[in-house]
Design an enzyme around this catalytic site. Structure first.
Site, short mmCIF file in Angstrom:
data_model
loop_
_atom_site.label_atom_id
_atom_site.label_comp_id
_atom_site.label_asym_id
_atom_site.label_seq_id
_atom_site.Cartn_x
_atom_site.Cartn_y
_atom_site.Cartn_z
N SER A 123 0.83 -1.20 0.00
CA SER A 123 0.00 0.00 0.00
C SER A 123 0.87 1.26 0.00
O SER A 123 1.61 1.51 -0.95
CB SER A 123 -0.96 -0.04 1.19
N ASP A 159 -10.34 -3.84 -5.05
CA ASP A 159 -9.54 -2.82 -4.39
C ASP A 159 -9.65 -1.53 -5.17
O ASP A 159 -9.54 -1.54 -6.41
CB ASP A 159 -8.08 -3.30 -4.33
N HIS A 195 -8.23 -5.08 -0.81
CA HIS A 195 -6.98 -4.47 -0.39
C HIS A 195 -6.55 -5.08 0.95
O HIS A 195 -7.39 -5.44 1.77
CB HIS A 195 -7.18 -2.96 -0.23
#
Length: 325
Positions: A170, A265, A295
């Site tokens: 991320s 996501d 995610h």
């Protein structure tokens, strides 16, 4: 030019969460807690703290030590994971996720243990500065300084300076991509790989495609991304390629990249777009897409079979690049 190598894994769920993933997402939902973006950052960190990895990795045969290294006029904490293997070892420099504002080297401890054991490499996890207390470029400068330190001091930790890669999930993937861009012109320190795990590639354009489809209800929301991106980029503009790598030019000398992408996501489309952009610029790229998962799905690897599969797939890619001449 050959097309971008995109490998898709998992069943077919019509673009929605698998039953297994849906159960995990629902279990993490706390309707009594206010949305993170409606609180201040301290309250959000306490209320929405995530023990990021639920996969238990044993400590036997692994040495874990912390040290302070010089970085940007201060001391920066790193945690070094050393597996039971003869040195010198390849080195994976890791940046934890958490939207530039959450999480820590503690929350990602299990993931770093996993890579050290599964790949047979040193993992150096970096305690970079978080926003909003330290907005861009402080966290990026910290991670960059740690990568340079690993190249220049590899022998001190039993590492091989010719076999160094960066990785992160991320926001950590965002920092890894940004550091790889910074180092593209460095002819003496060459990264073997940038492992980008559902990275944030564009913090400026938050509409359309997967950003709209998965905006709410899939663990990571567009509102949280918009809020934390504003905290990270508050002294700059999010179109800066060091904040949004997708919006910058791609040096042909950029390190090879491997992307892990979740189907459900908000970041799916921008991750694939950045992979395609690197490929079009002649950078060796591979994209691994996992269906029916949200995610942060590898943070659920102790529960989600797809999460564990993705970890093993990425470990295989790291072993391959570290074993090449």
């Amino acid at each position: 030019m050959t097309p971008l190598a995109v490998h898709t894994f998992g069943g077919t769920f019509g673009g929605e969460l698998s039953p297994e993933a849906l159960a995990v997402v629902r279990a993490t939902d706390n309707p009594a807690a206010p949305p993170a973006e409606q609180t201040d950052i301290r309250a959000a960190r306490e209320t929405h703290a995530l023990a990021a990895y639920d996969l238990a990795v044993p400590l036997e045969g692994m040495r874990i030590a912390e040290r302070l290294i010089p970085a940007n006029g201060k001391e920066l904490r790193v945690r070094i994971y050393t597996p039971a293997a003869p040195s010198p070892l390849p080195v994976l420099v890791f940046a934890h996720g958490g939207c530039w504002t959450f999480c820590s080297i503690d929350s990602h401890d299990q993931l770093c243990r996993f890579y050290a054991r599964a790949v047979g490499c040193l993992v150096v996890s970096v305690d970079y500065a978080l926003a909003p207390e330290s907005p861009y470029p402080h966290g990026l400068d910290d991670f960059h300084a740690a990568v340079l330190w690993c190249f220049d001091h590899a022998d001190e930790i039993g590492g091989d300076p010719t076999k160094i890669a960066v990785a992160g999930d991320s926001a950590g993937g965002n920092l890894s991509a940004a550091v790889a861009r910074r180092m593209a012109s460095d002819t003496t320190r060459r990264l073997r790989l940038q492992l980008l795990i559902y990275p944030i590639c564009d913090a400026a354009n938050l509409s359309g495609g997967s950003m709209d489809r998965y905006a709410k209800g899939y663990f990571f929301t567009r509102d949280i991304l918009a809020w934390t991106a504003s905290l990270y980029s508050k002294n700059d503009d999010a179109v800066n390629p060091e904040i949004s790598p997708l919006l910058g030019n791609v040096p042909a000398t950029l390190a090879p990249a491997c992307f892990l992408i979740a189907e459900c996501d908000i970041l799916k489309d921008q991750g694939l777009a950045y992979a395609e952009k690197l490929h079009d610029a002649g950078v060796p790229v591979e994209a691994l897409v996992y269906r029916g998962v949200p995610h942060a799905f590898i943070a659920m690897a102790g529960t989600l079979e797809s999460g564990l599969a993705a970890l093993n797939d990425s470990a295989e890619r790291l072993r391959k690049v570290f074993q090449s001449p």
